[in-house]
Write a protein that holds these residues in place. Structure first.
Motif, PDB file in Angstrom:
ATOM      1  N   LEU A  81      -6.963  12.029  -5.650  1.00  0.00           N
ATOM      2  CA  LEU A  81      -6.435  11.520  -4.463  1.00  0.00           C
ATOM      3  C   LEU A  81      -6.467  12.323  -3.304  1.00  0.00           C
ATOM      4  CD1 LEU A  81      -3.372   9.618  -6.421  1.00  0.00           C
ATOM      5  CD2 LEU A  81      -5.504   8.722  -6.037  1.00  0.00           C
ATOM      6  N   LYS A  82      -7.106  11.801  -2.275  1.00  0.00           N
ATOM      7  CA  LYS A  82      -7.112  12.649  -0.767  1.00  0.00           C
ATOM      8  C   LYS A  82      -5.613  12.404  -0.092  1.00  0.00           C
ATOM      9  CE  LYS A  82     -11.929  12.762  -0.579  1.00  0.00           C
ATOM     10  NZ  LYS A  82     -13.106  12.357   0.453  1.00  0.00           N
ATOM     11  N   ARG A 113      -4.767   8.911   2.155  1.00  0.00           N
ATOM     12  CA  ARG A 113      -5.426   7.741   1.649  1.00  0.00           C
ATOM     13  C   ARG A 113      -4.352   6.646   1.530  1.00  0.00           C
ATOM     14  NH1 ARG A 113      -9.812   6.844  -3.205  1.00  0.00           N
ATOM     15  NH2 ARG A 113      -9.796   4.592  -3.165  1.00  0.00           N
ATOM     16  N   SER A 114      -4.519   5.339   1.925  1.00  0.00           N
ATOM     17  CA  SER A 114      -3.742   4.155   1.099  1.00  0.00           C
ATOM     18  C   SER A 114      -4.393   3.393  -0.068  1.00  0.00           C
ATOM     19  CB  SER A 114      -3.885   3.076   2.590  1.00  0.00           C
ATOM     20  OG  SER A 114      -3.286   3.816   3.588  1.00  0.00           O
ATOM     21  N   LYS A 159       0.642   5.268   1.057  1.00  0.00           N
ATOM     22  CA  LYS A 159      -0.161   6.412   1.407  1.00  0.00           C
ATOM     23  C   LYS A 159       0.153   7.842   0.932  1.00  0.00           C
ATOM     24  CE  LYS A 159      -0.887   6.097   5.830  1.00  0.00           C
ATOM     25  NZ  LYS A 159      -0.591   6.133   7.313  1.00  0.00           N
ATOM     26  N   TYR A 172       0.881  -1.232  -0.163  1.00  0.00           N
ATOM     27  CA  TYR A 172      -0.096  -0.030   0.111  1.00  0.00           C
ATOM     28  C   TYR A 172       0.901   1.324   0.237  1.00  0.00           C
ATOM     29  CZ  TYR A 172      -3.504  -3.577   1.590  1.00  0.00           C
ATOM     30  OH  TYR A 172      -4.509  -4.278   1.458  1.00  0.00           O
ATOM     31  N   ASN A 202      -8.159  -0.445  -6.634  1.00  0.00           N
ATOM     32  CA  ASN A 202      -8.718   0.723  -5.688  1.00  0.00           C
ATOM     33  C   ASN A 202     -10.064   1.294  -6.182  1.00  0.00           C
ATOM     34  OD1 ASN A 202      -6.362   1.164  -3.467  1.00  0.00           O
ATOM     35  ND2 ASN A 202      -5.450   1.095  -5.512  1.00  0.00           N
TER      36      ASN A 202
END
Length: 340
Positions: A331-332, A335-336, A298, A296, A323
């Motif tokens: 993309l926040k 977020r992973s 981040k 993952y 995802n």
């Protein structure tokens, strides 16, 4: 055959005289230690990682396994340990913790750390001999700690890096193992140090040193990568005493990018985790299914799907599929994103 024990009086005197401690004049840099990647990696039982603990027996003497206790340690000389390795005998004298020089097995010592009776004082820095310490990477964000992970015990600390980052020797020493382990560590190195510890550097893209080569702390020994059973670029870093893994976070303050102290005390209590680790090992044997590996990322400021895909060597389509997002998704931060 283990080395002969010196008289108690001489042994105590040796401990006092071996190192002279002074405050180091080192300027430390505080790196960004935010966790970027979460790993689930499980080495195969047949890999070097699977066989590196639980006290594998020492092999009989051979070209690659040599008992050095009978060597003449008086005058400085070159001792041929194998057809390809030349070792300075003064090294063997200093590293009296080990009687075995083994270029294949991570733990040939067959010593259980839980049986240590006295406190052993290990000096990590020796100013009088200009032997210092160095962090294995220029930045040290931890992505996985020492301890239980998935269905196995993780015997090191994983540190995030980018492909091709330089990996450095932690202390002065000699390269004991340079090997490829496809089911676990990938390309890895084991370095035996003057202070009695050994360090292991796993998942390298390639090593830069050879077995038997002397290295100084801070010397480049490898390039970072994701070889072996790894789900993304990182350094698997281990610290061992007589084959027994020690949690690196007992020795290092990774966020502050430095040693916690210039000396370190080894006691049997450091290895009490073995009791728990053995339970996990036994329970894992009964499992018929294998846990899938995954990685993952981040999200940080400025990240894009294309940049993340290039970093991990995967396609943008794979990231979007795993995802359930599209190329137009915002993309926040924090977020992973699953990579594999």
């Amino acid at each position: 055959m283990p080395p002969k024990k010196a008289p108690a009086k001489n042994k105590q005197a040796g401990k006092k005289d071996l190192f002279k401690i002074k405050a180091p004049k080192i300027q430390y840099v505080r790196p960004d230690t935010s966790i970027l990647i979460e790993y689930d990696e499980f080495p195969e039982d047949s890999s070097d990682a699977g066989r590196s603990i639980f006290f594998n027996p020492a092999k009989k003497l051979s070209i690659l396994n040599e008992d050095t206790t009978t060597l003449d340690l008086g005058e400085q000389q070159i001792v041929e340990m194998s057809d390809e390795i030349l070792i300075d005998s003064t090294w063997i004298k200093v590293a009296g913790y080990y009687a075995i020089w083994d270029t294949h097995n991570i733990n040939p010592y067959r010593k259980d750390g839980r049986n240590i009776k006295d406190s052993l004082h290990i000096h990590l820095v020796d100013h009088s001999k200009q032997r210092y310490s160095k962090m294995p990477l220029t930045t040290t964000p931890i992505t996985s700690d020492f301890g239980y992970r998935g269905y196995r015990w993780h015997y090191g600390t994983d540190i995030d890096l980018d492909m091709g980052d330089t990996v450095y020797a932690a202390f002065d020493g000699v390269i004991r193992i340079s090997k490829y382990d496809g089911g676990g560590y990938g390309n890895y190195l084991v370095v035996r140090h003057y202070n009695g510890l050994e360090t292991l550097y796993g998942h390298l893209s390639r090593p830069l040193v050879n077995v038997g080569q002397f290295v100084k702390s801070g010397q480049a020994i490898g390039m970072g990568g994701s070889t072996g059973r790894s789900s993304g670029p990182h350094l698997h870093y281990e610290v061992r005493y007589e084959g027994n893994p020690i949690d690196p976070e007992h020795i290092y303050n990774f966020p502050e990018y430095k040693l916690k102290k210039e000396d370190f005390v080894i006691t049997s209590a450091l290895f009490n985790y073995y009791n728990t680790a053995l339970k996990y090992k036994k329970s894992a044997r009964g499992r018929a299914t294998r846990v899938r590996s995954s990685a993952y990322h981040k999200v940080r400021s400025g990240d894009t799907i294309s940049q993340i895909a290039r970093k991990y060597g995967v396609s943008q389509a794979q990231i979007m599929r795993l995802n359930k997002i599209s190329g137009k998704t915002t993309l926040k931060l924090g977020r992973s994103l699953r990579i594999r």
